[in-house]
Scaffold this active site. Structure first.
Site, short mmCIF file in Angstrom:
data_model
loop_
_atom_site.label_atom_id
_atom_site.label_comp_id
_atom_site.label_asym_id
_atom_site.label_seq_id
_atom_site.Cartn_x
_atom_site.Cartn_y
_atom_site.Cartn_z
N TYR A 44 6.46 53.29 107.88
CA TYR A 44 7.14 52.17 108.08
C TYR A 44 6.64 51.19 108.75
CZ TYR A 44 11.18 49.16 109.65
OH TYR A 44 11.96 48.23 109.77
N ASP A 102 17.30 43.73 91.59
CA ASP A 102 16.57 44.77 91.98
C ASP A 102 15.16 44.30 92.39
OD1 ASP A 102 15.14 47.01 92.47
OD2 ASP A 102 15.49 47.91 90.56
N ASN A 135 14.51 39.60 104.51
CA ASN A 135 15.09 40.34 105.30
C ASN A 135 15.28 42.02 104.93
OD1 ASN A 135 17.08 41.67 107.70
ND2 ASN A 135 18.38 41.80 105.83
N ARG A 179 21.98 45.00 98.00
CA ARG A 179 21.93 46.35 97.28
C ARG A 179 23.78 46.60 96.76
NH1 ARG A 179 18.94 50.85 101.05
NH2 ARG A 179 16.84 49.94 100.78
N LYS A 186 5.25 47.23 107.72
CA LYS A 186 5.61 45.89 108.35
C LYS A 186 4.52 45.20 109.12
CE LYS A 186 10.31 45.88 108.11
NZ LYS A 186 11.11 44.68 107.50
N THR A 243 23.08 48.65 114.53
CA THR A 243 23.54 48.40 113.07
C THR A 243 24.06 49.57 112.43
OG1 THR A 243 21.20 49.01 112.39
CG2 THR A 243 21.40 46.64 112.70
N PRO A 244 24.69 49.42 111.43
CA PRO A 244 25.11 50.86 110.97
C PRO A 244 24.07 51.97 110.66
CG PRO A 244 26.38 48.80 109.66
CD PRO A 244 25.24 48.18 110.40
#
Length: 248
Positions: free
Chosen positions: A149, A58, A85, A37, A153, A184-185
């Site tokens: 979600y 995109d 990913n 992104r 997945k 992660t962030p």
């Protein structure tokens, strides 16, 4: 350097797990085409990783997958490894989630992954290769508010197994890595929004047999293994990286 001479395409490479994966593949000798992104982060990462390039795309565009694979082949002459990913998160009560949000989640997590598998698979049919899909522990277990979600997945997990069988005659291996909670962030941002972050993290860790979160580097190590010839006889597998969470 077990990936020396291989060419990899990594989506979602500009942050968190994706950056760790791209870095690990490059450290092990692969040339890596990065996409994600943030063009700023992607360009900076490509400068740090020898033999790497960034290509902005995109993934919601129908032609993005073909464009990325073509760019990879144009830059390096081939594609040996695809790591799917890129993903978006979604939380919300199942019964009140708007259909638009469902579609948006599946567009990135499922349909973009499928299109990339198709595009890379067509290129790999003459040479073989390895496709690694990043799924989630939530593809296998139920957690409240994570239904949409999880479904996106779970679809990728089913697709991984079917594709592994269908593409095996072309020497294309297809596997999944299923991370649990990872530092992660995105995880930190979620934690910081809670009333008592310290208590919330203690609760999270108490549910994990190994007693710690995964690191992005843990996930990257598993991806590197599945991408390499060390995993030459592994296909259709889903490798849980959740500290034993789904083993309970």
């Amino acid at each position: 350097m077990r990936l020396d001479g291989k060419v990899a395409l990594v989506t979602g490479a500009t942050s968190g797990i994706g950056t760790a994966i791209a870095s690990r593949l490059a450290e092990e000798g692969a040339q890596v085409l990065l996409t994600g992104r943030s063009a700023t982060h992607g360009t900076q990462l490509a400068r740090r990783l020898p033999g790497s390039r960034f290509h902005a795309a995109d993934l919601l565009r129908e032609d993005a997958a073909d464009e990325l694979v073509a760019s990879c082949v144009a830059a390096y002459g081939r594609i040996d490894v695809l790591v799917n990913n890129a993903a978006v998160d979604h939380t919300g009560d199942l019964v009140s989630t708007p259909t638009t949000e469902v579609r948006e989640t599946f567009e990135v997590n499922t349909f973009a992954t499928l299109r990339l598998m198709q595009a890379a698979g067509r290129r790999m049919m003459g040479t073989g290769g390895s496709i690694v899909n990043i799924t989630s522990r939530l593809a296998s277990v139920g957690v409240p508010t994570m239904g949409v979600y999880s479904a996106s997945k779970g679809a990728v997990l089913a697709l991984t197994r079917a594709a592994a069988v269908e593409l095996a005659p072309y020497h294309i291996r297809v596997n999944a890595v299923a991370p649990g909670m990872t530092r992660t962030p995105l995880y930190q941002a979620w934690l910081d929004r809670l009333p008592d972050p310290a208590a919330a993290e203690r609760d999270v860790l108490a549910r994990i047999p190994l007693g710690r979160l995964a690191s992005p580097e843990d996930i990257a190590a598993a991806v590197s293994y599945l991408a390499s010839d060390d995993a030459a006889y592994i296909t259709g597998a889903s490798l849980p990286l959740d500290g034993g969470y789904t083993a309970q």
